[in-house]
Design a protein around this motif. Structure first.
Motif, PDB file in Angstrom:
ATOM      1  N   PRO A   1       0.799  -1.303  -0.103  1.00 28.17           N
ATOM      2  CA  PRO A   1       0.000   0.069   0.006  1.00 28.17           C
ATOM      3  C   PRO A   1       0.710   1.429  -0.061  1.00 28.17           C
ATOM      4  O   PRO A   1       0.060   2.152  -0.156  1.00 28.17           O
ATOM      5  CB  PRO A   1      -0.856  -0.145   1.341  1.00 28.17           C
ATOM      6  CG  PRO A   1      -0.082  -1.085   2.242  1.00 28.17           C
ATOM      7  CD  PRO A   1       0.666  -2.026   1.578  1.00 28.17           C
ATOM      8  N   SER A   2       1.875   1.151   0.060  1.00 29.06           N
ATOM      9  CA  SER A   2       2.727   2.362   0.383  1.00 29.06           C
ATOM     10  C   SER A   2       4.063   2.157  -0.524  1.00 29.06           C
ATOM     11  O   SER A   2       4.336   1.049  -1.008  1.00 29.06           O
ATOM     12  CB  SER A   2       3.181   2.832   1.874  1.00 29.06           C
ATOM     13  OG  SER A   2       3.845   2.144   2.649  1.00 29.06           O
TER      14      SER A   2
ATOM     15  N   LEU B   1      -3.619   8.224 -11.957  1.00 30.26           N
ATOM     16  CA  LEU B   1      -4.583   7.397 -11.115  1.00 30.26           C
ATOM     17  C   LEU B   1      -5.250   8.391 -10.133  1.00 30.26           C
ATOM     18  O   LEU B   1      -4.234   8.913  -9.289  1.00 30.26           O
ATOM     19  CB  LEU B   1      -3.952   6.377 -10.605  1.00 30.26           C
ATOM     20  CG  LEU B   1      -3.737   4.979 -11.575  1.00 30.26           C
ATOM     21  CD1 LEU B   1      -3.050   3.612 -10.780  1.00 30.26           C
ATOM     22  CD2 LEU B   1      -4.934   4.570 -12.174  1.00 30.26           C
ATOM     23  N   PRO B   2      -6.440   8.205  -9.883  1.00 29.84           N
ATOM     24  CA  PRO B   2      -6.808   9.236  -8.939  1.00 29.84           C
ATOM     25  C   PRO B   2      -7.120   8.560  -7.522  1.00 29.84           C
ATOM     26  O   PRO B   2      -7.702   9.275  -6.510  1.00 29.84           O
ATOM     27  CB  PRO B   2      -8.369   9.251  -9.366  1.00 29.84           C
ATOM     28  CG  PRO B   2      -8.770   8.221 -10.103  1.00 29.84           C
ATOM     29  CD  PRO B   2      -7.485   7.766 -10.781  1.00 29.84           C
ATOM     30  N   PHE B   3      -6.522   7.425  -7.300  1.00 32.63           N
ATOM     31  CA  PHE B   3      -6.644   6.864  -5.819  1.00 32.63           C
ATOM     32  C   PHE B   3      -5.337   6.437  -5.231  1.00 32.63           C
ATOM     33  O   PHE B   3      -4.425   6.003  -5.981  1.00 32.63           O
ATOM     34  CB  PHE B   3      -7.615   5.877  -5.791  1.00 32.63           C
ATOM     35  CG  PHE B   3      -7.396   4.839  -6.772  1.00 32.63           C
ATOM     36  CD1 PHE B   3      -6.640   3.573  -6.379  1.00 32.63           C
ATOM     37  CD2 PHE B   3      -8.013   4.877  -8.035  1.00 32.63           C
ATOM     38  CE1 PHE B   3      -6.189   2.531  -7.499  1.00 32.63           C
ATOM     39  CE2 PHE B   3      -7.795   3.818  -9.165  1.00 32.63           C
ATOM     40  CZ  PHE B   3      -6.806   2.842  -8.622  1.00 32.63           C
TER      41      PHE B   3
ATOM     42  N   PRO C   1       1.241   7.657  -3.640  1.00 29.55           N
ATOM     43  CA  PRO C   1       1.962   7.209  -4.876  1.00 29.55           C
ATOM     44  C   PRO C   1       2.613   5.894  -5.030  1.00 29.55           C
ATOM     45  O   PRO C   1       2.735   5.528  -6.195  1.00 29.55           O
ATOM     46  CB  PRO C   1       3.219   8.552  -4.874  1.00 29.55           C
ATOM     47  CG  PRO C   1       2.306   9.538  -3.956  1.00 29.55           C
ATOM     48  CD  PRO C   1       1.494   8.719  -3.236  1.00 29.55           C
ATOM     49  N   GLY C   2       3.141   5.371  -3.745  1.00 29.11           N
ATOM     50  CA  GLY C   2       3.639   3.936  -3.921  1.00 29.11           C
ATOM     51  C   GLY C   2       2.688   2.901  -4.361  1.00 29.11           C
ATOM     52  O   GLY C   2       3.220   2.274  -4.937  1.00 29.11           O
ATOM     53  N   PHE C   3       1.507   3.063  -4.015  1.00 29.53           N
ATOM     54  CA  PHE C   3       0.498   2.161  -4.438  1.00 29.53           C
ATOM     55  C   PHE C   3       0.335   2.250  -5.977  1.00 29.53           C
ATOM     56  O   PHE C   3      -0.076   1.279  -6.555  1.00 29.53           O
ATOM     57  CB  PHE C   3      -0.838   2.488  -3.616  1.00 29.53           C
ATOM     58  CG  PHE C   3      -1.948   1.363  -3.861  1.00 29.53           C
ATOM     59  CD1 PHE C   3      -1.876   0.000  -3.424  1.00 29.53           C
ATOM     60  CD2 PHE C   3      -2.921   1.854  -4.690  1.00 29.53           C
ATOM     61  CE1 PHE C   3      -2.935  -0.766  -3.815  1.00 29.53           C
ATOM     62  CE2 PHE C   3      -4.246   1.035  -5.177  1.00 29.53           C
ATOM     63  CZ  PHE C   3      -3.967  -0.457  -4.643  1.00 29.53           C
ATOM     64  N   ARG C   4       0.215   3.496  -6.210  1.00 33.45           N
ATOM     65  CA  ARG C   4      -0.056   3.712  -7.838  1.00 33.45           C
ATOM     66  C   ARG C   4       0.950   3.060  -8.659  1.00 33.45           C
ATOM     67  O   ARG C   4       0.789   2.611  -9.741  1.00 33.45           O
ATOM     68  CB  ARG C   4      -0.186   5.166  -8.235  1.00 33.45           C
ATOM     69  CG  ARG C   4      -1.290   5.786  -7.404  1.00 33.45           C
ATOM     70  CD  ARG C   4      -1.087   7.267  -7.652  1.00 33.45           C
ATOM     71  NE  ARG C   4      -2.180   8.120  -6.778  1.00 33.45           N
ATOM     72  CZ  ARG C   4      -2.334   9.330  -6.535  1.00 33.45           C
ATOM     73  NH1 ARG C   4      -1.569  10.066  -7.345  1.00 33.45           N
ATOM     74  NH2 ARG C   4      -3.246   9.933  -5.891  1.00 33.45           N
ATOM     75  N   VAL C   5       2.307   3.318  -8.263  1.00 29.62           N
ATOM     76  CA  VAL C   5       3.416   2.601  -8.787  1.00 29.62           C
ATOM     77  C   VAL C   5       3.307   0.996  -8.924  1.00 29.62           C
ATOM     78  O   VAL C   5       3.520   0.379  -9.840  1.00 29.62           O
ATOM     79  CB  VAL C   5       4.722   3.224  -8.579  1.00 29.62           C
ATOM     80  CG1 VAL C   5       5.997   2.343  -9.188  1.00 29.62           C
ATOM     81  CG2 VAL C   5       4.891   4.743  -8.714  1.00 29.62           C
ATOM     82  N   ASN C   6       2.875   0.720  -7.544  1.00 25.83           N
ATOM     83  CA  ASN C   6       2.611  -0.877  -7.660  1.00 25.83           C
ATOM     84  C   ASN C   6       1.530  -1.455  -8.423  1.00 25.83           C
ATOM     85  O   ASN C   6       1.676  -2.454  -8.908  1.00 25.83           O
ATOM     86  CB  ASN C   6       2.319  -1.099  -5.912  1.00 25.83           C
ATOM     87  CG  ASN C   6       3.731  -0.988  -5.162  1.00 25.83           C
ATOM     88  OD1 ASN C   6       4.774  -1.098  -5.653  1.00 25.83           O
ATOM     89  ND2 ASN C   6       3.451  -0.588  -3.788  1.00 25.83           N
ATOM     90  N   CYS C   7       0.537  -0.689  -8.528  1.00 25.41           N
ATOM     91  CA  CYS C   7      -0.602  -0.942  -9.859  1.00 25.41           C
ATOM     92  C   CYS C   7       0.039  -1.069 -11.101  1.00 25.41           C
ATOM     93  O   CYS C   7      -0.396  -1.929 -11.814  1.00 25.41           O
ATOM     94  CB  CYS C   7      -1.594   0.040  -9.800  1.00 25.41           C
ATOM     95  SG  CYS C   7      -2.752   0.061  -8.040  1.00 25.41           S
ATOM     96  N   LEU C   8       1.268  -0.379 -11.233  1.00 25.18           N
ATOM     97  CA  LEU C   8       1.833  -0.798 -12.695  1.00 25.18           C
ATOM     98  C   LEU C   8       2.287  -1.924 -12.626  1.00 25.18           C
ATOM     99  O   LEU C   8       2.401  -2.805 -13.676  1.00 25.18           O
ATOM    100  CB  LEU C   8       2.859   0.451 -12.816  1.00 25.18           C
ATOM    101  CG  LEU C   8       4.095   0.036 -13.867  1.00 25.18           C
ATOM    102  CD1 LEU C   8       3.046  -0.005 -15.451  1.00 25.18           C
ATOM    103  CD2 LEU C   8       5.149   1.047 -14.059  1.00 25.18           C
ATOM    104  N   SER C   9       3.003  -2.456 -11.490  1.00 30.28           N
ATOM    105  CA  SER C   9       3.556  -3.690 -11.400  1.00 30.28           C
ATOM    106  C   SER C   9       2.324  -4.694 -11.489  1.00 30.28           C
ATOM    107  O   SER C   9       2.723  -5.833 -12.388  1.00 30.28           O
ATOM    108  CB  SER C   9       4.375  -4.024 -10.151  1.00 30.28           C
ATOM    109  OG  SER C   9       5.337  -2.991 -10.233  1.00 30.28           O
TER     110      SER C   9
END
Length: 121
Positions: free
Chosen positions: A63-64, A102-104, A107-115
């Motif tokens: 999450p982070s 990404l609106p939610f 920033p750590g979670f957003r980059v992890n969503c890329l993965s």
């Protein structure tokens, strides 16, 4: 016995040669086209499988900002910096797009969503 002459059965015509070429170069598998019922299921089945795997990955994503190299990649994705060699420039640019658009989440979670997207494909 005498010398055998050229008989019509021994001579290949151009159409016979073309037929042999087509048979030898034919694919050993069937390629589904739009009229096949198997091909009609390929896109929805693939999209459903992607969605299921992506949902599992997102549910279990960090999450982070994690420690180590992954944290460095999150930081450089936010700032468009250069990570240690080799730098992973495509990942950094795509990560920056995920951070910005990404609106939610953090920033750590957003980059992890890329993965998660990369892993689900």
């Amino acid at each position: 016995m005498g010398k055998r002459g050229c008989q019509p059965a021994d001579v290949d015509t151009a159409s016979q040669k073309n037929d042999r070429r087509r048979k030898s170069s034919a694919a050993p598998f069937h390629i589904a086209d739009d009229s096949d019922s198997e091909g009609a299921l390929a896109i929805p089945l693939g999209a459903g499988l992607f969605a299921a795997i992506f949902a599992i990955y997102v549910r279990t994503a960090y999450p982070s900002v994690p420690g180590g190299d992954a944290g460095e990649l999150v930081f450089t994705s936010c700032s468009l910096g250069v990570a240690h060699p080799p730098g992973y420039p495509l990942y950094i640019m795509l990560g920056h797009m995920f951070v910005r658009y990404l609106p939610f989440g953090t920033p750590g979670f957003r980059v992890n969503c890329l993965s998660c997207v990369c892993g689900a494909t």
